[in-house]
Design a protein around this motif. Structure first.
Motif, PDB file in Angstrom:
ATOM      1  N   GLY A  29       0.818  -1.207   0.000  1.00 22.39           N
ATOM      2  CA  GLY A  29       0.000   0.000   0.000  1.00 22.39           C
ATOM      3  C   GLY A  29       0.851   1.254   0.000  1.00 22.39           C
ATOM      4  O   GLY A  29       2.024   1.233  -0.421  1.00 22.39           O
ATOM      5  N   ALA A  30       0.288   2.341   0.477  1.00 21.97           N
ATOM      6  CA  ALA A  30       0.971   3.634   0.511  1.00 21.97           C
ATOM      7  C   ALA A  30       1.453   3.920   1.926  1.00 21.97           C
ATOM      8  O   ALA A  30       0.684   3.802   2.892  1.00 21.97           O
ATOM      9  CB  ALA A  30       0.038   4.738   0.045  1.00 21.97           C
ATOM     10  N   ALA A  31       2.723   4.299   2.056  1.00 27.46           N
ATOM     11  CA  ALA A  31       3.315   4.663   3.348  1.00 27.46           C
ATOM     12  C   ALA A  31       3.750   6.126   3.288  1.00 27.46           C
ATOM     13  O   ALA A  31       4.501   6.519   2.393  1.00 27.46           O
ATOM     14  CB  ALA A  31       4.502   3.763   3.675  1.00 27.46           C
ATOM     15  N   HIS A  32       3.266   6.919   4.228  1.00 27.27           N
ATOM     16  CA  HIS A  32       3.571   8.354   4.267  1.00 27.27           C
ATOM     17  C   HIS A  32       4.393   8.652   5.513  1.00 27.27           C
ATOM     18  O   HIS A  32       3.964   8.349   6.636  1.00 27.27           O
ATOM     19  CB  HIS A  32       2.277   9.168   4.284  1.00 27.27           C
ATOM     20  N   VAL A  33       5.575   9.246   5.329  1.00 28.15           N
ATOM     21  CA  VAL A  33       6.453   9.623   6.436  1.00 28.15           C
ATOM     22  C   VAL A  33       6.313  11.119   6.690  1.00 28.15           C
ATOM     23  O   VAL A  33       6.599  11.933   5.807  1.00 28.15           O
ATOM     24  CB  VAL A  33       7.923   9.279   6.120  1.00 28.15           C
ATOM     25  N   ASN A  34       5.865  11.467   7.889  1.00 24.30           N
ATOM     26  CA  ASN A  34       5.669  12.866   8.267  1.00 24.30           C
ATOM     27  C   ASN A  34       6.572  13.177   9.465  1.00 24.30           C
ATOM     28  O   ASN A  34       6.238  12.850  10.604  1.00 24.30           O
ATOM     29  CB  ASN A  34       4.210  13.134   8.618  1.00 24.30           C
ATOM     30  N   PRO A  35       7.728  13.821   9.242  1.00 26.72           N
ATOM     31  CA  PRO A  35       8.672  14.067  10.336  1.00 26.72           C
ATOM     32  C   PRO A  35       8.127  15.036  11.387  1.00 26.72           C
ATOM     33  O   PRO A  35       7.478  16.033  11.069  1.00 26.72           O
ATOM     34  CB  PRO A  35       9.891  14.675   9.628  1.00 26.72           C
ATOM     35  N   ASN A  36       8.392  14.710  12.660  1.00 24.59           N
ATOM     36  CA  ASN A  36       8.216  15.653  13.761  1.00 24.59           C
ATOM     37  C   ASN A  36       9.600  16.177  14.114  1.00 24.59           C
ATOM     38  O   ASN A  36      10.126  15.924  15.194  1.00 24.59           O
ATOM     39  CB  ASN A  36       7.587  14.966  14.973  1.00 24.59           C
ATOM     40  N   ASP A  37      10.204  16.878  13.164  1.00 25.28           N
ATOM     41  CA  ASP A  37      11.630  17.170  13.256  1.00 25.28           C
ATOM     42  C   ASP A  37      11.951  18.269  14.264  1.00 25.28           C
ATOM     43  O   ASP A  37      11.174  19.172  14.526  1.00 25.28           O
ATOM     44  CB  ASP A  37      12.196  17.538  11.875  1.00 25.28           C
ATOM     45  N   ASP A  38      13.146  18.114  14.808  1.00 27.48           N
ATOM     46  CA  ASP A  38      13.714  19.085  15.731  1.00 27.48           C
ATOM     47  C   ASP A  38      15.220  18.941  15.603  1.00 27.48           C
ATOM     48  O   ASP A  38      15.735  17.829  15.476  1.00 27.48           O
ATOM     49  CB  ASP A  38      13.252  18.796  17.164  1.00 27.48           C
ATOM     50  N   SER A  39      15.938  20.043  15.614  1.00 24.40           N
ATOM     51  CA  SER A  39      17.386  19.939  15.444  1.00 24.40           C
ATOM     52  C   SER A  39      18.098  20.936  16.339  1.00 24.40           C
ATOM     53  O   SER A  39      17.480  21.883  16.872  1.00 24.40           O
ATOM     54  CB  SER A  39      17.794  20.183  13.976  1.00 24.40           C
ATOM     55  N   GLY A  40      19.402  20.732  16.474  1.00 23.24           N
ATOM     56  CA  GLY A  40      20.236  21.715  17.137  1.00 23.24           C
ATOM     57  C   GLY A  40      20.392  22.950  16.264  1.00 23.24           C
ATOM     58  O   GLY A  40      19.897  23.006  15.132  1.00 23.24           O
ATOM     59  N   HIS A  41      21.071  23.934  16.780  1.00 28.68           N
ATOM     60  CA  HIS A  41      21.271  25.182  16.049  1.00 28.68           C
ATOM     61  C   HIS A  41      22.551  25.120  15.218  1.00 28.68           C
ATOM     62  O   HIS A  41      23.511  24.434  15.575  1.00 28.68           O
ATOM     63  CB  HIS A  41      21.333  26.353  17.017  1.00 28.68           C
ATOM     64  N   LEU A  42      22.558  25.836  14.119  1.00 26.84           N
ATOM     65  CA  LEU A  42      23.707  25.847  13.209  1.00 26.84           C
ATOM     66  C   LEU A  42      24.644  26.986  13.616  1.00 26.84           C
ATOM     67  O   LEU A  42      24.703  28.037  12.979  1.00 26.84           O
ATOM     68  CB  LEU A  42      23.236  26.014  11.756  1.00 26.84           C
ATOM     69  N   GLY A  43      25.356  26.777  14.709  1.00 28.68           N
ATOM     70  CA  GLY A  43      26.175  27.827  15.299  1.00 28.68           C
ATOM     71  C   GLY A  43      27.236  28.373  14.371  1.00 28.68           C
ATOM     72  O   GLY A  43      27.449  29.605  14.312  1.00 28.68           O
ATOM     73  N   ASN A  44      27.910  27.493  13.623  1.00 24.81           N
ATOM     74  CA  ASN A  44      28.973  27.958  12.724  1.00 24.81           C
ATOM     75  C   ASN A  44      28.414  28.803  11.580  1.00 24.81           C
ATOM     76  O   ASN A  44      29.005  29.813  11.183  1.00 24.81           O
ATOM     77  CB  ASN A  44      29.756  26.772  12.167  1.00 24.81           C
TER      78      ASN A  44
END
Length: 231
Positions: A29-44
């Motif tokens: 069937g159909a598989a849908h990936v929906n991220p609950n993304d969170d990341s660190g900050h891009l300090g550089n």
């Protein structure tokens, strides 16, 4: 001796019944990936571009692909399931509200997230079988590359040369809930949800040297609908 005879009789009676409850099931069937993304900050990146501290992070978009599940039913209630799919493809962008780089295209990646779960199925004997599962997910990323927008931005900051993007593989827990509707003795309809712990370290490199490393928690909800066949 009497108890041994009774045990043998029970095994002869129950053995075939248990065997009838085991077997294989396959769905597509159909598989849908929906991220609950969170990341660190891009300090550089923030320092090089003169942006406020802790003002940037990464975002990962969703994707839908062909999904496959293979179940081995141990008995009428317990089942082992493998979830597979064709490769998911994701665009990665920068989140920096109120700045010129908000929404900047960072790169693209593909991944495969095979997940092995143990399921418990409710309503034994019913045509409608809800279930819960818990398992482990292994996600490996491949075909990563830097987008032209990020490459141009890095060039403008004096970071010229060959640019690449790397994402580390992930191992994490996965929980699921689903329901199977029996159509006939061999076919059924399935709807399911997984919540998967996927964490990766993203590295942007220029001339082989890491200029930015950030941890990204993708942690997607995977929704699946499909048709199944019982062997």
């Amino acid at each position: 001796m009497r108890y041994s005879a009774l045990a043998l009789a029970a095994a002869l009676v129950c053995g075939p019944a248990l065997a009838d409850e085991s077997g294989w099931r396959f769905t597509v069937g159909a598989a849908h990936v929906n991220p609950n993304d969170d990341s660190g900050h891009l300090g550089n990146v923030e320092a090089a571009a003169g942006l406020p501290s802790n003002s940037t992070s990464l975002k990962v978009d969703s994707d839908t692909q062909l999904g496959l599940t293979l179940n081995y039913d141990i008995d009428s209630v317990w089942s082992i399931e493998l979830l597979a799919a064709t490769p998911f493809s994701h665009d990665i962008s920068m989140s920096a509200p109120g700045t010129a780089v908000d929404g900047l295209d960072v790169g693209k990646t593909k991944h495969l997230p095979p997940t092995l779960s143990l399921q418990y199925r409710f309503l034994d004997g019913s045509a409608v079988r809800p279930y819960l599962g818990l398992g482990i997910n292994y996600t490996f990323f491949f075909d990563e590359h830097v987008d032209g927008e990020l490459a141009t931005t890095l060039d403008s900051l004096g970071l010229t040369g060959d640019k690449s993007l790397e994402l580390s593989d992930s191992i994490g827990l996965a929980g699921q809930a689903g329901i199977d509707w029996e159509i006939n003795d061999k076919t059924f309809f399935r709807a399911a949800l997984w919540y998967t712990d996927i964490d990766t370290d993203a590295k942007v490199k220029v001339n082989g040297q890491t200029v930015q490393k950030v941890k990204v928690n993708i942690d997607p909800v995977v929704a699946f609908i499909g048709l199944g066949y019982r062997f």
